[in-house]
Design an enzyme around this catalytic site. Structure first.
Site, PDB file in Angstrom:
ATOM      1  N   HIS A   1      -7.849   1.406   8.980  1.00  0.00           N
ATOM      2  CA  HIS A   1      -8.225   2.814   9.087  1.00  0.00           C
ATOM      3  C   HIS A   1      -8.965   3.213   7.814  1.00  0.00           C
ATOM      4  CE1 HIS A   1      -4.828   3.500   6.427  1.00  0.00           C
ATOM      5  NE2 HIS A   1      -3.991   3.010   7.318  1.00  0.00           N
ATOM      6  N   GLU A   2      -9.295   4.479   7.709  1.00  0.00           N
ATOM      7  CA  GLU A   2     -10.105   4.964   6.604  1.00  0.00           C
ATOM      8  C   GLU A   2      -9.429   4.732   5.247  1.00  0.00           C
ATOM      9  OE1 GLU A   2     -13.233   6.476   4.483  1.00  0.00           O
ATOM     10  OE2 GLU A   2     -13.169   5.877   6.589  1.00  0.00           O
TER      11      GLU A   2
ATOM     12  N   HIS B   1      -7.769   2.031   4.332  1.00  0.00           N
ATOM     13  CA  HIS B   1      -8.158   0.685   3.917  1.00  0.00           C
ATOM     14  C   HIS B   1      -9.615   0.667   3.448  1.00  0.00           C
ATOM     15  CE1 HIS B   1      -4.924  -0.173   6.988  1.00  0.00           C
ATOM     16  NE2 HIS B   1      -4.473  -0.848   5.951  1.00  0.00           N
TER      17      HIS B   1
ATOM     18  N   GLN C   1       5.730   0.223  -3.403  1.00  0.00           N
ATOM     19  CA  GLN C   1       5.122  -1.107  -3.305  1.00  0.00           C
ATOM     20  C   GLN C   1       4.125  -1.324  -4.428  1.00  0.00           C
ATOM     21  OE1 GLN C   1       3.524  -3.031   0.496  1.00  0.00           O
ATOM     22  NE2 GLN C   1       1.652  -2.203  -0.389  1.00  0.00           N
TER      23      GLN C   1
ATOM     24  N   SER D   1      -1.901   5.920   8.602  1.00  0.00           N
ATOM     25  CA  SER D   1      -1.030   4.757   8.669  1.00  0.00           C
ATOM     26  C   SER D   1      -1.311   4.016   9.960  1.00  0.00           C
ATOM     27  CB  SER D   1       0.444   5.177   8.626  1.00  0.00           C
ATOM     28  OG  SER D   1       1.294   4.078   8.921  1.00  0.00           O
TER      29      SER D   1
END
Length: 277
Positions: free
Chosen positions: A31-32, A34, A150, A182
């Site tokens: 998605h945007e 990434h 993370q 997400s």
């Protein structure tokens, strides 16, 4: 754009690449968010490598590994359009061959929040990311703020293990109504998708209270919890006000505090966060 399917081919390619390498690790179904990481790499690095690998070792026994959304053809088209130079898309068997039995175990940063709710999750994350760093040998690796814990754990791992890679964080990308992008959003029904906006509203509540000079964490935490509980479809996992560097819960919030939330909407579990300053 060149697609690499095996560890050996990727290691060989590293010896042929000239200039800085940026890595965007993903589990696909892009998605945007990434693509914003890809753009950051394109600005800083001569070569951009994206990995697509749904990592089985970071999923718990009752989580969604088999159902995790996958669409490699779509992902490859998006990465090529974004200007990615190389895509590393190995098989599970190549990343975890028969007899694999070595793991990277993170320390204290995994003991709260996602680590407390998902035991073993960060061991799987750190192991696969360490392998990607070793195989690809990037100069920089790009992660999104949405998975803030993370990011913090991987940054610590890279430093502790002298992995010689700069771990970069990019801001959360949101839909127009505030929902954090997400891959798991695809699981949401229309009603659940609307209900999930409550996470963003709870974070805005925290920031607003802080802007109004409310520094008592217990007061802000309760207000955030009240906002989420007002939505009947939301089942809270945690509401946290933590120090940005240690993830220790705060008694008094400050410019170094980050608000983090996690909740389930039906069978879908979502996380979000926001810096208070």
């Amino acid at each position: 754009m060149r697609i690499i399917r095996t560890v050996d081919e990727m290691k060989k390619l590293h010896r042929e690449i000239c200039g800085p390498v940026g890595l965007v690790p993903t589990m696909g179904y892009l998605h945007e968010g990434h693509l914003s990481l890809v753009r950051a790499s394109k600005k800083q690095d001569i070569n951009t490598v994206a990995s697509i690998f749904v990592n089985p070792t970071q999923f718990g026994p009752h989580e969604d590994f088999k159902k995790y959304p996958r669409d490699e053809k779509r992902d490859m088209a998006m990465l090529e359009n974004a200007g990615v130079d190389y895509v590393f898309a190995p098989s599970v068997e190549d990343m975890y061959p028969a007899g694999f039995d070595s793991w990277v175990e993170p320390g204290i940063l995994q003991q709260c929040l996602e680590g407390a709710v998902r035991p073993g999750h960060f061991r799987g994350v750190c192991t696969v990311v360490a392998k990607l760093f070793t195989i690809i040998r990037p100069d920089r690796a790009y992660f999104g703020q949405k998975d803030y814990q993370q990011y913090l754990i991987i940054k610590r791992m890279a430093s502790d293990l002298n992995l010689d890679v700069s771990v970069e964080m990019l801001p959360i990308i949101r839909e127009n109504d505030g929902l954090a992008l997400s891959s798991r959003n695809t699981y949401l029904s229309p009603a659940e998708r609307q209900a999930a906006l409550v996470l963003y509203r709870s974070l805005l509540t925290a920031r607003s209270l802080f802007d109004e000079k409310e520094h008592r964490a217990e007061v802000i935490r309760k207000k955030m919890t009240d906002v989420i509980q007002h939505e009947s479809m939301a089942e809270i996992d945690y509401v946290s006000l933590s120090h940005q560097d240690t993830l220790c819960e705060s008694d008094e919030v400050s410019a170094k505090t980050i608000a983090l939330v996690a909740a389930r909407f039906g069978k879908t579990r979502l996380i979000d966060n926001m810096f208070l300053a």
